[in-house]
Design a protein around this motif. Structure first.
Motif: not given
Ligand SMILES: *Cc1c(COP(=O)(O)O)cnc(C)c1O
Length: 453
Positions: A108-115, A118-121
């Protein structure tokens, strides 16, 4: 660059601080202090790969992250996608294309933001040596995407609140079958709006949030909005002049995060003439853009469950711009909305958004029509966007999920459901979820017991 709160009663912060905080301490949402003018860069960005473009674009905002670190994070985030173009644009006919946003790990498109998040965290955790506890609310796809952005990371726990029985069984499996000890899938006895209300309440208990270093991962996080601007830009750069002139992005909408990101990009000088907000039967935003009145109603379950929302959390960001960045007016409007469930914004009907609503019958009819006309199998969320396409425009429909995520809805609509190997594999795994009442004390107790110290 600094980031300010829509409510104007919190200090301006850097990109990494805004990302770490999620919600601003005054209860508002972060936005850039000013919007850059991208016009001069559009000419030179045309040949960049997705990850290169994302690095360039995000670098303007993430000015407190060393450029090499940012580039590494962005490349890692999008290396998890299975399509070489990351966000491919598929032509259906001379006036319609589909922007496929479902090639990430949770489809789903949410991976664009959440991948990326996750890297930022991970980057922040490594720099500060501190653990983090991430809390999110989901109508299905955000939770899965957040979990897959943080899976197995050291010194990180993730708690996802979702309405029990109101997310699809496969979405639930994506959250509750990871086998990772740092993942907690919390099935609430309530609706998605209950989940979101509890999330806000947990963050508004400042002592609790500080004690457990809670970080938000729902669609209010600034990094999500900015990461989502990139696929609009990537798509726009690939269109012809003639297509650009008639362009309308048609966006399946729930929390208003996705379409808001496109609109924000347009305010940065990318000449995009139109956006269309496509809702399912939960049509609060459609009614808002038609009548100028935002009136919260009851949530009805639909064939497009990730859009079963009546309180669009990013709406406040739109108000910030509609009210000419006047924080006092935003505060008054949000107070009025909280008190009466209703807000009138008379000027909005002439704004850049058009809108449609789709019943479950419309969703089914649209799926059949698109499949028959183009041999293209869309998912039920994307099907909402195929409602009443304007033949005078060049419509770029955002495909927000892979249809295999919603087999029950697909079977109800067109009698069959496609499959996807990543989802088939989940069916043999054991499920681990925790049922909780829609009650703040119960949620806080669970978090206190399972948070990383
Ligand atoms: C989250 C989601 C939406 C709604 O996106 P918003 O940013 O909340 O407007 C639409 N479709 C799918 C498949 C989703 O997961």
């Amino acid at each position: 660059m600094k980031f300010i709160s829509t409510r104007g009663e919190a200090p301006a912060v850097s990109f990494t601080e805004a990302v770490a905080q999620g919600l601003a301490p005054d209860g508002g949402l972060y936005l850039p202090e000013f919007l850059p003018d991208l016009t001069p860069r559009l000419r030179v960005w045309g040949n960049l790969s997705y990850a290169e473009l994302a690095t360039e674009f995000l670098g303007i905002f993430a000015s407190d992250i060393p450029p090499d670190d940012l580039a590494r994070m962005v490349h890692r985030a999008y290396a998890t996608f299975t399509h070489p173009e990351i966000a491919p644009l598929r032509r259906l006919d001379e006036r319609t294309a589909v922007l496929e946003l479902f090639h990430g790990p949770t489809l789903a498109f949410k991976d664009f933001a959440l991948q990326f998040l996750g890297q930022l965290y991970g980057w922040q955790g490594a720099r500060t040596g501190r653990s983090i506890n991430v809390l999110g609310a989901t109508s299905g796809d955000t939770g899965a995407a957040a979990i897959h952005g943080l899976l197995g990371r050291p010194r990180t726990a993730i708690f996802i609140l979702y309405p029990d029985g109101r997310v699809s069984p496969l979405q639930e499996r994506q959250m509750a079958c990871t086998g990772a000890d740092n993942v907690h899938a919390l099935a609430l006895d309530g609706s998605f709006d209950d989940a979101q209300r509890l999330l806000k309440a947990a963050f508004n208990d400042h002592a609790f949030a500080a004690r457990h270093r809670l970080t938000a991962v729902n669609s209010i996080n600034l990094a999500r909005i900015l990461a989502q601007c990139v696929y609009y830009l990537h798509a726009w750069l690939r269109l012809t002049d003639e297509q650009r002139e008639r362009l309308e992005f048609v966006v399946p909408t729930g929390n208003f995060g996705n379409v808001f990101a496109g609109w924000l990009l347009a305010r940065m000088g990318v000449p995009i003439p139109g956006f269309k907000v496509a809702t399912n039967r939960n049509d609060i935003l459609h009614r808002f853009f038609v009548t100028g009145e935002y009136r919260v109603g009851a949530v009805e379950p639909s064939l497009a469950p990730s859009m079963d929302i009546q309180a669009a959390s990013n709406f406040e960001r739109l108000l910030h711009y509609l009210y000419d960045e006047d924080a006092a007016r935003v505060r008054a409007a949000m107070a009025e909305l909280a008190a009466g469930g209703c807000l009138a914004v008379p000027g909005v009907t002439g704004e850049a958004f058009r809108s449609t609503t789709a019943t479950d019958a419309d969703i089914a009819a649209n799926l059949r029509r698109v499949s028959e006309a183009h041999g293209y199998v869309a998912d039920p969320h994307t099907a909402c966007a195929f409602q009443d396409l304007d033949p005078a425009r060049y419509s770029v429909v955002l495909a927000t999920a892979h249809p295999a995520k919603f087999p029950e809805a697909m079977r109800a609509a067109i009698g069959s459901a496609p499959t996807h190997p990543a989802l088939e594999e989940l069916k043999s795994r054991s499920l681990r979820k925790h049922r909780l009442p829609a009650d703040l004390a119960a949620v806080q107790r669970f978090i206190a017991e399972h948070a990383v110290p």
